[in-house]
Design a protein around this motif. Structure first.
Motif, short mmCIF file in Angstrom:
data_model
loop_
_atom_site.label_atom_id
_atom_site.label_comp_id
_atom_site.label_asym_id
_atom_site.label_seq_id
_atom_site.Cartn_x
_atom_site.Cartn_y
_atom_site.Cartn_z
N GLU A 102 0.80 -1.37 -0.17
CA GLU A 102 0.03 -0.12 0.04
C GLU A 102 0.92 1.20 0.09
O GLU A 102 0.62 2.28 -0.66
N LEU A 105 2.25 1.55 -3.51
CA LEU A 105 1.37 1.99 -4.55
C LEU A 105 1.09 3.51 -4.49
O LEU A 105 0.84 4.31 -5.59
N LYS A 106 1.07 4.14 -3.39
CA LYS A 106 0.82 5.54 -3.26
C LYS A 106 1.91 6.41 -3.89
O LYS A 106 1.39 7.51 -4.35
N LYS A 107 3.04 5.88 -3.85
CA LYS A 107 4.15 6.53 -4.54
C LYS A 107 4.10 6.69 -6.02
O LYS A 107 4.67 7.48 -6.97
N LYS A 108 3.29 5.51 -6.70
CA LYS A 108 3.06 5.43 -8.02
C LYS A 108 4.19 5.38 -8.95
O LYS A 108 4.21 5.94 -10.16
N LYS A 109 5.34 4.76 -8.41
CA LYS A 109 6.55 4.32 -9.20
C LYS A 109 6.70 2.98 -9.78
O LYS A 109 7.55 2.81 -9.99
N GLY A 110 5.65 2.39 -9.38
CA GLY A 110 5.78 0.73 -9.54
C GLY A 110 6.50 -0.26 -8.36
O GLY A 110 7.02 0.49 -7.72
N HIS A 132 -4.48 -6.46 -7.88
CA HIS A 132 -3.87 -5.50 -8.91
C HIS A 132 -3.18 -6.31 -9.90
O HIS A 132 -2.78 -7.30 -9.77
N LYS A 177 6.46 2.06 -15.60
CA LYS A 177 6.02 3.43 -15.98
C LYS A 177 4.62 3.81 -15.49
O LYS A 177 4.12 5.01 -15.22
N LYS A 178 3.66 2.60 -15.65
CA LYS A 178 2.38 2.83 -15.46
C LYS A 178 2.02 2.80 -13.80
O LYS A 178 0.80 2.88 -13.36
N GLY A 179 3.01 2.46 -13.05
CA GLY A 179 2.89 2.57 -11.52
C GLY A 179 2.45 1.02 -11.05
O GLY A 179 1.96 0.84 -10.07
N GLU A 180 2.54 0.03 -12.31
CA GLU A 180 2.12 -1.13 -11.67
C GLU A 180 3.33 -2.18 -11.11
O GLU A 180 4.56 -1.77 -11.00
#
Length: 279
Positions: A102, A105-110, A132, A177-180
């Motif tokens: 969690e 995921l908040k950082k959105k860097k993958g 996810h 790159k999509k944060g996945e």
């Protein structure tokens, strides 16, 4: 090539309850250790390299327990491939460390998940994919019939497969790159030119540099995922923890070694970790 009828009966067999498959797996591991010379020699050599136990009696006990767990691993993998994602998810009893996911995921860097050959490494991506999407790097089996089973079994509505080649690496980069999340077996021996020699249990082991490069270029969070196999076929506990600040090949090997020493019987000691890389 296996016929469709053969595949049907194989699929039916692997629908047996997990405790039965694990019991058969224990027997399979013991028989293989007794009668397969190469299997036995590889396990003995790797355990001696690891030097986990200097006591001869403890080493024998560790070896016996390890071959049983390897047998379970061989039996549970097809069971996971031939089962539905929902059934696989129900085999997970507890997840420890989900807060690290969690936070990442908040950082959105993958997220880069490192899943070593420890415990049930087939179940971890399936568990994460329940929540996810994840792109998993894999090496295609040499046997075509086995490759088709593995590929179809590892597919999931949110599991994407990336073959271990240039195109697959591009898939991993796109997912980050999509944060996945992406999944990598960090103790898998890469091809020549794709790794460096680093110490692993005081022995040189050719270790991939891919994780270090991806972490540096994406600033993704690197986590270790481990599917701990519970006794008597009760299922699995998933453990998730941060790798730490050192993303170098040596840093990764050191961290994996610490984890393996905590659960030595569940490591895949028949894996050729110390072999020379393929060209």
């Amino acid at each position: 090539m296996l016929s469709r009828l053969s595949l049907f009966f194989i699929a039916i067999f692997f629908q047996l309850p997990l405790f039965i498959l694990h019991g058969l797996g224990e027997l399979l591991g013991l028989v293989a250790y007794q009668f397969d010379r190469r299997f036995k020699e590889r396990i003995d050599a790797n355990l001696k390299h690891a030097f986990i136990s200097s006591d001869e009696n403890n080493l024998k006990e560790l070896t016996q327990l390890s071959v049983r767990e390897i047998g379970k691993c061989l039996m549970e993998a097809p069971a996971i491939w031939f089962s539905s994602p929902q059934k696989n998810f129900r085999w997970i009893k507890q997840c420890y460390g989900w807060q690290h996911v969690e936070t990442a995921l908040k950082k959105k860097k993958g997220i880069i998940f490192l899943t070593p050959h420890l415990g049930c490494f087939e179940i971890t991506a399936q568990y994460y994919a329940h929540f996810h999407p994840i792109t998993v790097l894999f090496k295609r089996p040499k046997l075509n019939w086995l490759a088709s089973i593995v590929l179809s079994g590892r597919r999931h509505s949110q599991v994407h497969l990336a073959e271990a080649n240039l195109h697959g690496v591009k898939q991993l980069m796109q997912a980050l790159k999509k944060g996945e999340a992406i999944g990598v077996l960090p103790d898998q021996v890469p091809n020549e030119g794709q790794g460096v020699w680093a110490q692993f249990f005081n022995t040189p082991a050719y270790t991939m540099t891919l994780v270090s490069k991806l972490a540096e270029s994406s600033n993704a969070t690197v986590l270790i995922g481990f599917g701990h196999r519970l006794s008597r076929g009760r299922g699995y506990d998933v453990y998730i923890e941060p790798l730490g600040q050192d993303h170098s090949p040596q840093g990764i090997n050191d961290r994996l070694e610490m984890l393996i020493r905590k659960y030595p019987t569940q490591y895949l000691w028949n894996y050729q970790r110390f072999k020379k890389p393929n060209k």
